[in-house]
Design an enzyme around this catalytic site. Structure first.
Site, short mmCIF file in Angstrom:
data_model
loop_
_atom_site.label_atom_id
_atom_site.label_comp_id
_atom_site.label_asym_id
_atom_site.label_seq_id
_atom_site.Cartn_x
_atom_site.Cartn_y
_atom_site.Cartn_z
N THR A 1 0.87 -1.17 0.00
CA THR A 1 0.00 0.00 0.00
C THR A 1 0.91 1.22 0.00
O THR A 1 1.43 1.62 1.05
CB THR A 1 -0.89 -0.02 1.26
OG1 THR A 1 -1.59 -1.26 1.29
CG2 THR A 1 -1.88 1.13 1.26
N LYS B 1 -6.91 1.89 -4.24
CA LYS B 1 -6.67 1.25 -2.93
C LYS B 1 -6.83 2.27 -1.79
O LYS B 1 -7.48 2.00 -0.78
CB LYS B 1 -5.26 0.64 -2.93
CG LYS B 1 -4.74 0.18 -1.58
CD LYS B 1 -5.47 -1.03 -1.02
CE LYS B 1 -4.94 -1.42 0.35
NZ LYS B 1 -5.70 -2.43 1.02
N1 NAP Z 1 -1.49 -7.36 6.72
C1 NAP Z 1 -2.62 -7.11 6.05
O1 NAP Z 1 -3.71 -7.58 6.43
C2 NAP Z 1 -2.58 -6.30 4.77
C3 NAP Z 1 -3.74 -6.26 3.97
C4 NAP Z 1 -3.71 -5.54 2.77
C5 NAP Z 1 -2.55 -4.85 2.41
N2 NAP Z 1 -1.45 -4.89 3.22
C6 NAP Z 1 -0.24 -4.15 2.78
O2 NAP Z 1 0.78 -5.08 2.41
C7 NAP Z 1 2.06 -4.53 2.70
C8 NAP Z 1 2.82 -5.52 3.59
O3 NAP Z 1 2.07 -5.64 4.79
P1 NAP Z 1 2.41 -6.72 5.91
O4 NAP Z 1 1.20 -6.84 6.75
O5 NAP Z 1 3.02 -7.93 5.30
O6 NAP Z 1 3.53 -5.92 6.75
P2 NAP Z 1 4.56 -6.51 7.79
O7 NAP Z 1 4.14 -7.82 8.33
O8 NAP Z 1 4.86 -5.42 8.74
O9 NAP Z 1 5.88 -6.77 6.88
C9 NAP Z 1 6.57 -5.68 6.35
C10 NAP Z 1 7.72 -6.18 5.51
O10 NAP Z 1 8.49 -5.04 5.10
C11 NAP Z 1 9.85 -5.21 5.52
N3 NAP Z 1 10.44 -3.90 5.80
C12 NAP Z 1 9.88 -2.88 6.48
N4 NAP Z 1 10.72 -1.82 6.48
C13 NAP Z 1 11.82 -2.19 5.79
C14 NAP Z 1 13.01 -1.52 5.44
N5 NAP Z 1 13.26 -0.27 5.79
N6 NAP Z 1 13.94 -2.22 4.72
C15 NAP Z 1 13.70 -3.50 4.34
N7 NAP Z 1 12.58 -4.18 4.64
C16 NAP Z 1 11.65 -3.53 5.35
C17 NAP Z 1 9.77 -6.11 6.74
O11 NAP Z 1 11.02 -6.72 6.96
P3 NAP Z 1 11.42 -7.27 8.43
O12 NAP Z 1 10.84 -8.66 8.51
O13 NAP Z 1 12.89 -7.25 8.43
O14 NAP Z 1 10.81 -6.32 9.43
C18 NAP Z 1 8.70 -7.10 6.27
O15 NAP Z 1 9.23 -8.03 5.35
C19 NAP Z 1 1.81 -3.17 3.37
O16 NAP Z 1 1.94 -2.15 2.44
C20 NAP Z 1 0.37 -3.28 3.87
O17 NAP Z 1 -0.26 -2.03 3.96
C21 NAP Z 1 -1.42 -5.62 4.38
#
Ligand code: NAP
Length: 281
Positions: A95, A170
């Protein structure tokens, strides 16, 4: 197809797993914090040591948290890390803002590559079951080429050749969800102050006016917290409202409601851990 996946968080893990288990693809997976590859089949997925190695693929999927993570990983000293892989298709499922999507589209085009925005609606369980909704924007031939991989994850809605349009859709969807949270918050507070049990109000509203999962889940949460004098429920969708407000400013639209809801980010900050409710698809 060789598929690079960068970002194995809550959404990235089930997505990489589903693609690797489909049988037809080889996954090159990178995550900043090592050890997130559990459950990926060894015969079709490898952990690579750098994001650059994950880019040695035909299709690169990024699932990083936000604009700053995507910019921080994809650009090194202002230069795209995928440079040198002509024809590569980068699909960003995070997102992110339309502003960053436009920057990515221009940078990939200059590198002889294709950029597609495909932000997601759904939860990690939907990703594991292939029931996400992906809103895709970008060059049609590129989207058609990777469609079989995207359709492993769920339904694909194509919104046009401008990648950033998908991010606008989105954000607008998340703005609507943010508005549901804030309107329910105000409505339950008003009836509570007037002496009505907010849980009864939530039941009435979700049985008659809005019998939908989003209202039922959020209405129940807000009403229960209020009735028990608990802490305020954070609004996990406010980032979408902020992005929609920024888009409205860029396009010169007044959009007073989106600005007002976005301003709630100072009062009720976006929730980090609040489970995202089931989104009807
Ligand atoms: N979760 C949901 O239900 C959902 C639903 C729809 C859309 N989304 C979207 O999908 C995307 C991912 O969401 P998520 O829930 O999977 O998030 P998440 O669990 O917090 O994972 C975030 C990912 O980004 C990495 N990351 C964050 N900052 C970083 C940096 N500076 N350098 C390198 N890697 C970095 C993290 O690595 P580390 O493991 O090292 O921290 C992890 O792999 C987001 O944009 C979110 O808005 C999520």
């Amino acid at each position: 197809m060789k598929v690079g996946v960068i970002g194995l968080g809550t959404m990235g893990r089930p997505i990489a797993r589903r693609i690797a288990r489909s049988g037809g693809h080889e996954v090159l997976a990178w995550n900043r914090t090592p050890g997130r590859l559990d459950g990926l089949p060894a015969e079709s997925a490898v952990a690579v040591r750098t994001p650059g190695e994950a880019c040695q693929s035909e299709l690169l999927i990024t699932l990083l948290s936000d604009d700053s993570a995507v910019e921080g990983v994809l650009f090194e000293a202002g230069r795209l890390i995928t440079t040198g892989m002509p024809g590569l298709i980068h699909v960003c499922m995070s997102t992110i803002s339309d502003r960053l999507a436009m920057r990515l589209a221009a940078a990939h085009e200059a590198a002889g590559q294709f950029y597609v925005s495909a932000p997601l609606f759904g939860r990690p369980e939907s990703a594991a079951a292939g029931r996400l909704l992906l809103v895709a924007g970008g060059p049609r031939p590129a989207v058609d080429r990777i469609r079989p991989v995207l359709e492993l994850l769920g339904r694909v809605e194509y919104v046009g050749a401008e990648a950033a349009a998908a991010n606008v859709v989105k954000s607008a969807g998340n703005f609507l969800l943010a508005a549901v949270v804030e309107s329910l918050r105000d409505a339950t507070s008003i009836v509570h102050a007037a002496g009505v049990d907010p849980r009864e109000f939530a039941a009435i509203v979700t049985q008659s006016l809005f019998p939908t999962p989003v209202y039922q889940y959020l209405g129940g949460q807000l009403a229960t917290r209020l009735a028990q004098n608990g802490p305020a429920v954070p609004n996990p969708f406010l980032r979408g409202a902020e992005q929609s407000a920024a888009t409205a400013r860029r396009l010169g639209l007044p959009a007073p409601l989106v600005r007002q809801i976005a301003a709630q980010a100072d009062v009720n900050p976006p929730g980090q851990d609040t489970p995202v409710p089931p989104i009807p698809q």
